[in-house]
Design a protein around this motif. Sequence first.
Motif, PDB file in Angstrom:
ATOM      1  N   ALA A   8      -6.917   8.062  -8.154  1.00  0.00           N
ATOM      2  CA  ALA A   8      -6.268   7.875  -9.454  1.00  0.00           C
ATOM      3  C   ALA A   8      -5.069   8.809  -9.600  1.00  0.00           C
ATOM      4  CB  ALA A   8      -7.277   8.110 -10.580  1.00  0.00           C
ATOM      5  N   VAL A   9      -5.259  10.072  -9.176  1.00  0.00           N
ATOM      6  CA  VAL A   9      -4.165  11.051  -9.264  1.00  0.00           C
ATOM      7  C   VAL A   9      -3.003  10.601  -8.376  1.00  0.00           C
ATOM      8  CG1 VAL A   9      -3.493  13.422  -8.764  1.00  0.00           C
ATOM      9  CG2 VAL A   9      -5.691  12.954  -9.874  1.00  0.00           C
TER      10      VAL A   9
ATOM     11  N   MET B 115      -2.240   7.544  -7.431  1.00  0.00           N
ATOM     12  CA  MET B 115      -1.588   6.398  -8.056  1.00  0.00           C
ATOM     13  C   MET B 115      -0.755   6.844  -9.260  1.00  0.00           C
ATOM     14  SD  MET B 115      -4.655   3.626  -7.768  1.00  0.00           S
ATOM     15  CE  MET B 115      -3.945   2.351  -8.788  1.00  0.00           C
ATOM     16  N   GLY B 116      -1.250   7.832  -9.993  1.00  0.00           N
ATOM     17  CA  GLY B 116      -0.502   8.373 -11.125  1.00  0.00           C
ATOM     18  C   GLY B 116       0.889   8.837 -10.698  1.00  0.00           C
TER      19      GLY B 116
ATOM     20  N   GLU C 135       3.540   6.150 -10.911  1.00  0.00           N
ATOM     21  CA  GLU C 135       3.501   5.459 -12.194  1.00  0.00           C
ATOM     22  C   GLU C 135       4.838   4.811 -12.572  1.00  0.00           C
ATOM     23  OE1 GLU C 135       1.007   7.980 -14.768  1.00  0.00           O
ATOM     24  OE2 GLU C 135       1.417   6.579 -16.372  1.00  0.00           O
TER      25      GLU C 135
ATOM     26  N   PHE D 210       5.313   1.128 -12.064  1.00  0.00           N
ATOM     27  CA  PHE D 210       4.468   0.191 -12.815  1.00  0.00           C
ATOM     28  C   PHE D 210       5.213  -1.021 -13.358  1.00  0.00           C
ATOM     29  CE2 PHE D 210       0.061   0.872 -14.249  1.00  0.00           C
ATOM     30  CZ  PHE D 210      -0.289   1.738 -13.242  1.00  0.00           C
ATOM     31  N   LYS D 211       6.283  -0.721 -14.025  1.00  0.00           N
ATOM     32  CA  LYS D 211       6.969  -1.777 -14.773  1.00  0.00           C
ATOM     33  C   LYS D 211       7.512  -2.876 -13.857  1.00  0.00           C
ATOM     34  CE  LYS D 211       9.035  -1.101 -19.253  1.00  0.00           C
ATOM     35  NZ  LYS D 211       9.877  -0.134 -19.946  1.00  0.00           N
TER      36      LYS D 211
ATOM     37  N   THR E 158       4.318  -4.312 -11.019  1.00  0.00           N
ATOM     38  CA  THR E 158       2.924  -4.373 -11.475  1.00  0.00           C
ATOM     39  C   THR E 158       2.018  -4.910 -10.368  1.00  0.00           C
ATOM     40  OG1 THR E 158       3.861  -5.028 -13.594  1.00  0.00           O
ATOM     41  CG2 THR E 158       1.462  -5.164 -13.345  1.00  0.00           C
TER      42      THR E 158
ATOM     43  N   PHE F 282      -0.059  -2.755  -8.113  1.00  0.00           N
ATOM     44  CA  PHE F 282      -1.274  -2.130  -8.647  1.00  0.00           C
ATOM     45  C   PHE F 282      -2.450  -3.093  -8.659  1.00  0.00           C
ATOM     46  CE2 PHE F 282       2.036   0.676  -9.806  1.00  0.00           C
ATOM     47  CZ  PHE F 282       1.453   1.926  -9.794  1.00  0.00           C
ATOM     48  N   LEU F 283      -2.118  -4.377  -8.736  1.00  0.00           N
ATOM     49  CA  LEU F 283      -3.201  -5.370  -8.731  1.00  0.00           C
ATOM     50  C   LEU F 283      -3.925  -5.392  -7.382  1.00  0.00           C
ATOM     51  CD1 LEU F 283      -1.530  -8.400 -10.577  1.00  0.00           C
ATOM     52  CD2 LEU F 283      -2.841  -6.489 -11.521  1.00  0.00           C
ATOM     53  N   PHE F 284      -3.234  -4.950  -6.345  1.00  0.00           N
ATOM     54  CA  PHE F 284      -3.845  -5.030  -5.010  1.00  0.00           C
ATOM     55  C   PHE F 284      -4.508  -3.737  -4.549  1.00  0.00           C
ATOM     56  CE2 PHE F 284      -1.166  -8.825  -4.749  1.00  0.00           C
ATOM     57  CZ  PHE F 284      -2.125  -9.719  -4.303  1.00  0.00           C
ATOM     58  N   THR F 285      -4.563  -2.747  -5.420  1.00  0.00           N
ATOM     59  CA  THR F 285      -5.213  -1.503  -4.975  1.00  0.00           C
ATOM     60  C   THR F 285      -6.685  -1.681  -4.611  1.00  0.00           C
ATOM     61  OG1 THR F 285      -5.370  -0.872  -7.299  1.00  0.00           O
ATOM     62  CG2 THR F 285      -3.626   0.154  -5.988  1.00  0.00           C
TER      63      THR F 285
END
Lengths: 450, 450
Positions: B301-302, B304-305, B308, B311-312, B315, B318-321
Amino acid sequence: MTPFKLTEELLVEIQQLISEEAHDQLREMLTEFHYADIAEIVNDLEIEEATYLIKQLDSEKTSDALTELDEDVREAILGNLSPKEIAVELEELDTDDAADIIGELPKSIVQEVISEIDDREHAKDIVDLLRYDESTAGGLMAKELVKVNENWNVLTCVKEMRIQAENVTRVHSIYVVDDEDKLKGRLSLKDLLTTSTRANIRDVYINKVDSVNVNEKPEEVAKIMSKYDLEAIPVVDEIGRLVGRITIDDIVDVIREEADKDYQMAAGISQDVDSDDSIWELTRARLPWLILGLFGGAAAAVIMGGFEEMFKAYTILFLFTPLIAAMAGNVGVQSSAIIVQGLANDDIKGSISNRLIKEMLLALLNGFILSILLLLFTWLWKGDLMTSIAISISLIAVIVVAGFIGTFVPLFLDKRGIDPAIATGPFITTSNDIFGILIYFSIAKLILGL
Amino acid sequence: MTPFKLTEELLVEIQQLISEEAHDQLREMLTEFHYADIAEIVNDLEIEEATYLIKQLDSEKTSDALTELDEDVREAILGNLSPKEIAVELEELDTDDAADIIGELPKSIVQEVISEIDDREHAKDIVDLLRYDESTAGGLMAKELVKVNENWNVLTCVKEMRIQAENVTRVHSIYVVDDEDKLKGRLSLKDLLTTSTRANIRDVYINKVDSVNVNEKPEEVAKIMSKYDLEAIPVVDEIGRLVGRITIDDIVDVIREEADKDYQMAAGISQDVDSDDSIWELTRARLPWLILGLFGGAAAAVIMGGFEEMFKAYTILFLFTPLIAAMAGNVGVQSSAIIVQGLANDDIKGSISNRLIKEMLLALLNGFILSILLLLFTWLWKGDLMTSIAISISLIAVIVVAGFIGTFVPLFLDKRGIDPAIATGPFITTSNDIFGILIYFSIAKLILGL
């Protein structure tokens, strides 16, 4: 004893002797070797070298070495031997090993190989064994055993035993049959030696003997033999006639293979491969499960896509998807492994619902502890208590459902007569990934009031 | 033989008889039962009932049943017996089983139990065995065996053998020692019976016999015995003196336990638990690995943060993580399982670097096929070719690295003398999750030029 260790030097030396066709030296050098060690050497030679070596050595030694070889090596070597040469090897083997080898031969030469076996009694026994399915006690048993008729007297019995024992490597037990060959009991060597030679077998034998049916599954035979610490068990047919005998060394192989198979299933490796197989064979064994994982991941992506409107306000939810997937997978694997192992060891008693309730309680306890840890982490990291609570509560739900699936699926498969081991590994992690992510986002959405 | 099946009715009937203290009926009913079946019954009784039953039955049968019980049940029952009563049970057991039971007793009563054993020779042998570490051949062996001196003649030998064989359930082999008790070879019963009684043992024995050192690991003993199809193997001390013998039934247990342990490790279950253990025991065995998974997820999570800002615009990344994490985990588990199993079966030959190159090639092949599939899916789904290519190329990198870690870590641990099995399961999936996600976002970022 210094255990045999196949060194590079030894291998090179043997290859050198083979290329020089120094058969006398080879034979002298290898005569002291155990057949299992010779098999280890042969596995590492080129097929032409291996064939030469097998042809040079006595069939007494090579036949047993053949049974210990890797299957592909054995197949290649036998392909280089004539039916007569194969028959000579089979002549030296116990009937069960001989039948196993014949089972691997191309159908076109089986007939000829069998007709080349000089000992017709041996050939008849082998042919009998070919009738049995490999995955039954019949497919595992050998014809070699010592049996006596209950109507004989001790003197006849001892004479007959001497003849029969010639062909049997380890006697273990003397089985007693009636005139129709039905298994009646067993005889202890001690009793036999301390009884008058005129006495009738009928009066001295022990009328209790463990046996298995010829159609019994090898895993069941393994369970019975290891439960009762037996070193050999007689096999009877549907009407109780003694048809063969299974010894503990074959059962040790069954136990090893079962364990390897379950382990590979759990690791997402189908088919029986080992690390020395070709890249192509390894790919075939591993790719199907990876493709399953890929589909699962694609499904998870589509599910997450459905929650895309939450991205902006609750980015943090998306950061924890790997964690949710990992926890769902781990809990599922743990639950299913315990069940699969319990089923394999006959440890699972009681009803499915009791088992499920226990697993739910366990998952709640684990889930609660893990959620507290996660709550503290997310709160400290991002400072948003409400979102942290939402994530933590979702985690509990995910863990409980993962535990449920991991417990229910193998129990269900087992009830339906399907090997529950397929429910371990990629199958359970993939489905738990999907369910986990669906549950996680649904509950988070509900709590955060989106 | 109809195999024994513990039914609810049978259990209730026995409990009824116990509550009525109908000892004659109980004894009569159970006299025909095998000790392994009695153990199965006792495991399911309340401790008071079980203690009563054990006290009523002959120690000849109960002693063996005791060795087959679940450890916690045995401990509870022995806690209800006096030192004298325990000694009576030990008297009936082979020395290895007796020593195992003494090893489980509270230290305070060991002395008294041993002093209550009437057969002082037996007590001495048991005390000898207590010296050996449980995880060595010495901890596995029994003192019961048949040995003869090379300087005896056949007549003396046969006389002595008769005496010794009294205490040995299965003779298997007759071992030949010199005056200093050093193992010289073995004798075949056949040779003994066909030789003149005046002949010296020295002239008839076979001076070749497999043996293991008293400090050898049980897994090694298992490998040797199953490789050479041995049913018993003599154990020698540091200077070659014959000190005991290991039989195949003990080795079957070792093989089962090893397989169970590796399987549980791969499934993320520490300690030896089974499905009937308490929720508390099961939690203790499972929670540590889950907490490890939690930390891994938090680390992911860190990481991926840190991405960030993507993201925009992206997106979809992130759906494939979950997919990336799942593939990294699956490939890692597959690779490590093959290595761990290969190491356990002594199949791993050649250098580490060769092994790694092979695994890299395999990962490239799998990765390529999977990436093509993923590319098609993402392109069709979202219509963005560049991003789809970025995701697919990242996947290949993730799979290759996961394969590398899964291969390298167990080989490395093994070289360092650490059990490689800990590198399977949660350990490998968690570290591969973290590396996988880091690699995935880094490469995607690079390709997309962010």
